[in-house]
Design an enzyme around this catalytic site. Structure first.
Site, PDB file in Angstrom:
ATOM      1  N   THR A   8       0.837  -1.198   0.000  1.00 40.44           N
ATOM      2  CA  THR A   8       0.000   0.000   0.000  1.00 40.44           C
ATOM      3  C   THR A   8       0.870   1.245   0.000  1.00 40.44           C
ATOM      4  OG1 THR A   8      -1.723   1.255   1.154  1.00 40.44           O
ATOM      5  CG2 THR A   8      -0.235  -0.012   2.540  1.00 40.44           C
ATOM      6  N   ASN A  10      -0.590   3.903   1.192  1.00 35.12           N
ATOM      7  CA  ASN A  10      -1.381   4.698   2.136  1.00 35.12           C
ATOM      8  C   ASN A  10      -0.925   4.402   3.570  1.00 35.12           C
ATOM      9  OD1 ASN A  10      -3.403   5.654   3.842  1.00 35.12           O
ATOM     10  ND2 ASN A  10      -5.017   5.346   2.320  1.00 35.12           N
ATOM     11  N   ASP A  68      -8.004  -3.411  -1.261  1.00 37.33           N
ATOM     12  CA  ASP A  68      -8.630  -2.346  -2.010  1.00 37.33           C
ATOM     13  C   ASP A  68      -9.972  -2.102  -1.335  1.00 37.33           C
ATOM     14  OD1 ASP A  68      -8.244  -0.483  -4.115  1.00 37.33           O
ATOM     15  OD2 ASP A  68      -9.923  -1.419  -5.151  1.00 37.33           O
ATOM     16  N   PHE A 148      -9.100   9.129   7.668  1.00 40.55           N
ATOM     17  CA  PHE A 148      -8.688   9.578   6.338  1.00 40.55           C
ATOM     18  C   PHE A 148      -9.855   9.407   5.367  1.00 40.55           C
ATOM     19  CE2 PHE A 148      -8.039   5.543   4.008  1.00 40.55           C
ATOM     20  CZ  PHE A 148      -8.078   4.640   5.056  1.00 40.55           C
ATOM     21  N   TYR A 150     -12.995   9.283   3.328  1.00 43.08           N
ATOM     22  CA  TYR A 150     -14.382   9.700   3.549  1.00 43.08           C
ATOM     23  C   TYR A 150     -14.810   9.587   5.016  1.00 43.08           C
ATOM     24  CZ  TYR A 150     -14.635   9.262  -1.557  1.00 43.08           C
ATOM     25  OH  TYR A 150     -14.419   9.400  -2.914  1.00 43.08           O
ATOM     26  N   LYS A 171     -12.583   2.889  15.755  1.00 42.32           N
ATOM     27  CA  LYS A 171     -12.826   2.595  14.330  1.00 42.32           C
ATOM     28  C   LYS A 171     -12.437   1.145  14.030  1.00 42.32           C
ATOM     29  CE  LYS A 171     -11.614   3.745   9.561  1.00 42.32           C
ATOM     30  NZ  LYS A 171     -10.716   4.406   8.611  1.00 42.32           N
ATOM     31  N   HIS A 176     -14.682  -1.869   8.113  1.00 39.86           N
ATOM     32  CA  HIS A 176     -14.562  -2.803   6.987  1.00 39.86           C
ATOM     33  C   HIS A 176     -13.168  -3.422   6.940  1.00 39.86           C
ATOM     34  CE1 HIS A 176     -13.429   1.259   6.146  1.00 39.86           C
ATOM     35  NE2 HIS A 176     -12.888   0.991   4.980  1.00 39.86           N
ATOM     36  N   ARG A 177     -12.129  -2.556   7.079  1.00 39.82           N
ATOM     37  CA  ARG A 177     -10.756  -3.061   6.971  1.00 39.82           C
ATOM     38  C   ARG A 177     -10.420  -3.974   8.142  1.00 39.82           C
ATOM     39  NH1 ARG A 177      -8.807   1.217   6.252  1.00 39.82           N
ATOM     40  NH2 ARG A 177      -9.116   1.128   4.029  1.00 39.82           N
TER      41      ARG A 177
HETATM   42  P1  ITT Z   1      -3.493   1.895  -1.703  1.00 35.43           P
HETATM   43  O1  ITT Z   1      -2.099   2.361  -1.947  1.00 35.43           O
HETATM   44  O2  ITT Z   1      -3.561   0.843  -0.634  1.00 35.43           O
HETATM   45  O3  ITT Z   1      -4.231   1.522  -2.954  1.00 35.43           O
HETATM   46  P2  ITT Z   1      -5.487   4.032  -1.515  1.00 35.43           P
HETATM   47  O4  ITT Z   1      -5.575   5.210  -0.603  1.00 35.43           O
HETATM   48  O5  ITT Z   1      -5.453   4.266  -3.000  1.00 35.43           O
HETATM   49  O6  ITT Z   1      -4.234   3.160  -1.028  1.00 35.43           O
HETATM   50  P3  ITT Z   1      -7.849   2.305  -1.856  1.00 35.43           P
HETATM   51  O7  ITT Z   1      -7.659   2.332  -3.333  1.00 35.43           O
HETATM   52  O8  ITT Z   1      -8.011   0.982  -1.180  1.00 35.43           O
HETATM   53  O9  ITT Z   1      -6.668   3.097  -1.117  1.00 35.43           O
HETATM   54  O10 ITT Z   1      -9.092   3.143  -1.372  1.00 35.43           O
HETATM   55  C1  ITT Z   1      -9.728   4.050  -2.195  1.00 35.43           C
HETATM   56  C2  ITT Z   1     -10.223   5.210  -1.416  1.00 35.43           C
HETATM   57  O11 ITT Z   1     -11.331   4.794  -0.607  1.00 35.43           O
HETATM   58  C3  ITT Z   1      -9.237   5.865  -0.442  1.00 35.43           C
HETATM   59  O12 ITT Z   1      -8.381   6.766  -1.066  1.00 35.43           O
HETATM   60  C4  ITT Z   1     -10.222   6.576   0.485  1.00 35.43           C
HETATM   61  O13 ITT Z   1     -10.663   7.773  -0.102  1.00 35.43           O
HETATM   62  C5  ITT Z   1     -11.386   5.589   0.530  1.00 35.43           C
HETATM   63  N1  ITT Z   1     -11.259   4.745   1.734  1.00 35.43           N
HETATM   64  C6  ITT Z   1     -10.800   3.473   1.810  1.00 35.43           C
HETATM   65  N2  ITT Z   1     -10.812   3.037   3.082  1.00 35.43           N
HETATM   66  C7  ITT Z   1     -11.260   4.068   3.822  1.00 35.43           C
HETATM   67  C8  ITT Z   1     -11.479   4.258   5.207  1.00 35.43           C
HETATM   68  O14 ITT Z   1     -11.211   3.311   6.114  1.00 35.43           O
HETATM   69  N3  ITT Z   1     -11.947   5.439   5.616  1.00 35.43           N
HETATM   70  C9  ITT Z   1     -12.213   6.413   4.741  1.00 35.43           C
HETATM   71  N4  ITT Z   1     -12.025   6.333   3.427  1.00 35.43           N
HETATM   72  C10 ITT Z   1     -11.554   5.161   2.961  1.00 35.43           C
END
Ligand code: ITT
Length: 191
Positions: A8, A10, A68, A148, A150, A171, A176-177
């Site tokens: 990731t 992120n 994802d 982070f 939404y 959280k 979900h995660r």
């Molecule tokens: P990767 O490098 O892991 O892909 P990413 O930030 O691009 O990191 P994703 O593609 O999995 O992550 O997620 C897409 C988006 O969904 C992410 O940028 C957030 O805006 C949103 N998102 C995912 N999980 C979230 C969470 O726990 N809380 C809030 N927003 C979330």
């Protein structure tokens, strides 16, 4: 302790997951000196999770997983969904994404939504998937400043605070995660 790589870019995800994983040493793609972005070109979160994990597994031959995730809003036909990171613009921008969701939901009575995660683990050459989701509603304005993406506009079902108003521990009890990660950990515990 065996290493496992979380694929990731992120950092927030790493912070969330490393609190949950105890029996493997979590390493990141930075530890592999890999800083490129793996393009998420599939149209499902499962497909994108596989794309990220298989890229790193094939390049570095290391056991790894990726997740994802996305926010799926019923009144918007499941949008932003798989395009959650780049809903409002090609360069991921959290504030623009939230603004667009709030604009698109203006006047909408059905504000139901779900965060969904799919984890793809590739270990010893075998691929496994773990899913998690949490239902909730989209607020009409931002609430809280933690988390982070939404998080400021999502209140999980049965709660009265947004994810961004909760501590990471709270959280992680319901997200979900964390649901998907707990399934991953149960699996890894048997390894
Ligand atoms: P990767 O490098 O892991 O892909 P990413 O930030 O691009 O990191 P994703 O593609 O999995 O992550 O997620 C897409 C988006 O969904 C992410 O940028 C957030 O805006 C949103 N998102 C995912 N999980 C979230 C969470 O726990 N809380 C809030 N927003 C979330």
């Amino acid at each position: 302790m065996r290493n496992i790589c979380f694929v990731t870019g992120n950092q927030n995800k790493i912070i969330e997951v490393e609190k949950l994983i105890k029996n493997f040493k979590l390493i990141s793609t930075k530890d592999l000196n890999f800083y490129d972005e793996i393009l998420e070109t599939e149209n499902t979160i499962k497909g994108n999770a596989f794309l990220k994990s298989s890229f790193i597994y094939n390049k570095f031959n290391i056991n790894c997983f990726s997740d994802d995730s996305g926010l799926f809003i019923n009144a918007l036909g499941g949008d932003p969904g798989v395009r959650s990171a780049r809903y409002a613009s090609e360069i991921s921008d959290k504030e623009k994404n939230i603004n667009l969701v709030l604009k698109n939901l203006k006047g909408e009575k059905d504000r139901s939504a779900a965060f969904k995660t799919c984890i793809c683990l590739i270990i010893d050459g075998k691929t496994n998937y773990f899913e998690g989701s949490v239902k909730g509603v989209i607020t009409s304005k931002r609430l809280g400043s933690r988390g982070f993406g939404y998080d400021p506009i999502f209140v999980p079902e049965g709660h009265d605070r947004s994810f961004a108003e909760m501590s990471l521990e709270d959280k992680n009890k319901i997200s979900h995660r964390s649901i998907a990660t707990k399934k991953l950990i149960n699996f890894l515990n048997q390894k």
